[in-house]
Motif scaffolding. Sequence first.
Motif, mmCIF file in Angstrom:
data_model
loop_
_atom_site.group_PDB
_atom_site.id
_atom_site.type_symbol
_atom_site.label_atom_id
_atom_site.label_comp_id
_atom_site.label_asym_id
_atom_site.label_seq_id
_atom_site.Cartn_x
_atom_site.Cartn_y
_atom_site.Cartn_z
ATOM 1 N N VAL A 67 42.140 7.598 -8.719
ATOM 2 C CA VAL A 67 42.463 6.974 -10.106
ATOM 3 C C VAL A 67 41.756 6.726 -10.692
ATOM 4 C CG1 VAL A 67 43.143 4.779 -10.511
ATOM 5 C CG2 VAL A 67 44.364 5.799 -8.187
ATOM 6 N N THR A 68 41.509 7.355 -12.001
ATOM 7 C CA THR A 68 40.778 6.962 -13.012
ATOM 8 C C THR A 68 40.980 5.538 -13.921
ATOM 9 O OG1 THR A 68 39.968 9.208 -12.949
ATOM 10 C CG2 THR A 68 39.556 8.161 -14.670
ATOM 11 N N LEU A 69 40.576 4.447 -14.512
ATOM 12 C CA LEU A 69 40.720 3.829 -15.427
ATOM 13 C C LEU A 69 39.820 3.901 -16.621
ATOM 14 C CD1 LEU A 69 42.025 1.346 -16.684
ATOM 15 C CD2 LEU A 69 40.857 -0.214 -15.302
ATOM 16 N N SER A 70 40.264 4.163 -17.502
ATOM 17 C CA SER A 70 39.383 4.098 -18.710
ATOM 18 C C SER A 70 39.632 3.504 -20.156
ATOM 19 C CB SER A 70 39.039 5.678 -19.279
ATOM 20 O OG SER A 70 39.564 6.854 -19.911
ATOM 21 N N PRO A 93 39.627 -2.061 -4.384
ATOM 22 C CA PRO A 93 38.447 -1.776 -3.637
ATOM 23 C C PRO A 93 37.488 -0.708 -4.940
ATOM 24 C CG PRO A 93 39.635 -1.996 -2.084
ATOM 25 C CD PRO A 93 40.422 -1.783 -2.850
ATOM 26 N N GLY A 94 36.658 -1.073 -5.789
ATOM 27 C CA GLY A 94 36.110 -0.224 -6.672
ATOM 28 C C GLY A 94 36.738 0.430 -8.083
ATOM 29 N N SER A 95 37.404 -0.480 -7.982
ATOM 30 C CA SER A 95 38.026 -0.355 -9.593
ATOM 31 C C SER A 95 37.483 -1.293 -10.410
ATOM 32 C CB SER A 95 39.549 -0.311 -9.225
ATOM 33 O OG SER A 95 40.111 -1.800 -9.756
ATOM 34 N N GLN A 96 36.855 -1.924 -9.932
ATOM 35 C CA GLN A 96 36.362 -2.520 -12.018
ATOM 36 C C GLN A 96 36.048 -2.301 -12.673
ATOM 37 O OE1 GLN A 96 34.885 -6.679 -10.874
ATOM 38 N NE2 GLN A 96 33.539 -6.497 -12.457
ATOM 39 N N LEU A 97 36.458 -1.424 -14.063
ATOM 40 C CA LEU A 97 35.428 -1.635 -15.295
ATOM 41 C C LEU A 97 34.957 -2.401 -15.311
ATOM 42 C CD1 LEU A 97 35.007 0.395 -16.690
ATOM 43 C CD2 LEU A 97 37.153 0.614 -17.928
ATOM 44 N N SER A 98 33.243 -2.792 -15.851
ATOM 45 C CA SER A 98 32.643 -3.407 -16.971
ATOM 46 C C SER A 98 32.405 -3.510 -17.899
ATOM 47 C CB SER A 98 31.780 -4.464 -16.267
ATOM 48 O OG SER A 98 32.484 -5.028 -14.592
ATOM 49 N N PHE A 99 32.653 -3.948 -19.172
ATOM 50 C CA PHE A 99 32.476 -3.720 -21.177
ATOM 51 C C PHE A 99 30.586 -4.547 -20.741
ATOM 52 C CE2 PHE A 99 36.753 -1.783 -20.270
ATOM 53 C CZ PHE A 99 36.067 -0.603 -21.231
ATOM 54 N N PRO A 100 30.191 -3.750 -21.130
ATOM 55 C CA PRO A 100 29.028 -5.056 -22.362
ATOM 56 C C PRO A 100 29.715 -5.400 -23.057
ATOM 57 C CG PRO A 100 28.265 -2.766 -22.382
ATOM 58 C CD PRO A 100 29.458 -3.068 -21.221
ATOM 59 N N THR A 114 35.870 6.053 -11.850
ATOM 60 C CA THR A 114 36.964 6.571 -10.878
ATOM 61 C C THR A 114 37.037 5.527 -9.570
ATOM 62 O OG1 THR A 114 37.137 8.004 -12.629
ATOM 63 C CG2 THR A 114 37.445 8.671 -9.581
ATOM 64 N N PHE A 115 38.068 5.706 -8.769
ATOM 65 C CA PHE A 115 38.407 5.835 -6.988
ATOM 66 C C PHE A 115 38.949 5.849 -6.317
ATOM 67 C CE2 PHE A 115 41.333 2.038 -9.008
ATOM 68 C CZ PHE A 115 41.568 2.500 -8.353
ATOM 69 N N VAL A 116 38.746 6.543 -4.579
ATOM 70 C CA VAL A 116 39.905 7.025 -3.942
ATOM 71 C C VAL A 116 40.490 5.678 -3.024
ATOM 72 C CG1 VAL A 116 40.322 8.725 -2.916
ATOM 73 C CG2 VAL A 116 38.855 9.186 -4.346
ATOM 74 N N VAL A 144 47.192 8.571 -12.810
ATOM 75 C CA VAL A 144 47.121 8.872 -10.772
ATOM 76 C C VAL A 144 47.215 10.516 -10.561
ATOM 77 C CG1 VAL A 144 48.338 8.090 -9.021
ATOM 78 C CG2 VAL A 144 47.297 6.112 -11.366
ATOM 79 N N VAL A 145 46.499 11.130 -9.496
ATOM 80 C CA VAL A 145 46.701 12.058 -9.169
ATOM 81 C C VAL A 145 46.614 11.905 -7.376
ATOM 82 C CG1 VAL A 145 45.809 13.862 -8.669
ATOM 83 C CG2 VAL A 145 45.331 13.316 -10.679
ATOM 84 N N LYS A 146 47.906 12.753 -6.982
ATOM 85 C CA LYS A 146 48.238 12.407 -5.792
ATOM 86 C C LYS A 146 47.366 13.823 -5.422
ATOM 87 C CE LYS A 146 51.244 12.333 -1.336
ATOM 88 N NZ LYS A 146 52.836 11.941 -1.268
ATOM 89 N N LEU A 147 46.090 13.254 -3.709
ATOM 90 C CA LEU A 147 45.388 14.068 -3.073
ATOM 91 C C LEU A 147 45.568 14.746 -2.249
ATOM 92 C CD1 LEU A 147 41.725 11.957 -3.860
ATOM 93 C CD2 LEU A 147 42.504 14.320 -5.088
ATOM 94 N N ALA A 148 46.795 13.951 -1.109
ATOM 95 C CA ALA A 148 46.663 14.024 0.154
ATOM 96 C C ALA A 148 48.140 13.364 0.446
ATOM 97 C CB ALA A 148 45.796 14.319 0.934
#
Length: 149
Positions: A67-70, A93-100, A114-116, A144-148
């Motif tokens: 998953v990638t959030l931008s 978990p691992g999805s936080q995106l912080s902006f200055p 990006t997180f898996v 969102v891309v399914k890997l497996a």
Amino acid sequence: MTGPTGETGPTGPAGTAEMSYGYGRTVNATNANPGTNNTVTFAGPLTHGDVTNEGDAFSVTAGTYQVTLSARSESTSTAIWWVDTASDYTAHPGSQLSFPAAASPSAAVTGSVTFVTTVTDGAIFRPRYVSGTQANFRDVQLTVVKLAG
């Protein structure tokens, strides 16, 4: 007259699996304001396979997903976004995106995360604004891309 049947050749390679993915992006021409739910609705989302658009989120079946959030921030305040699980305000978990803070609205700040993650019973992925100034975001994108699985 037809001759005898020849020997059977070797088995060919397995076919490729159909890819499951979803992509959503907010309208580029205007600043996105997450509003009262602190989420955005995607314009023209693309859905395929095990990934289904729900307007402000993608729902998925069991499996492993990348998953990638931008986003692009024109806010002169710091801000945090993350990707919700099915429970509102509970981050994957691992999805936080912080902006200055941007120096000015014309000096935009861009960022991505990006997180898996592995989903066992199905889940959703919903971008959510969680702190800072609510306005002045453009190009909020979720892929969102399914890997497996």
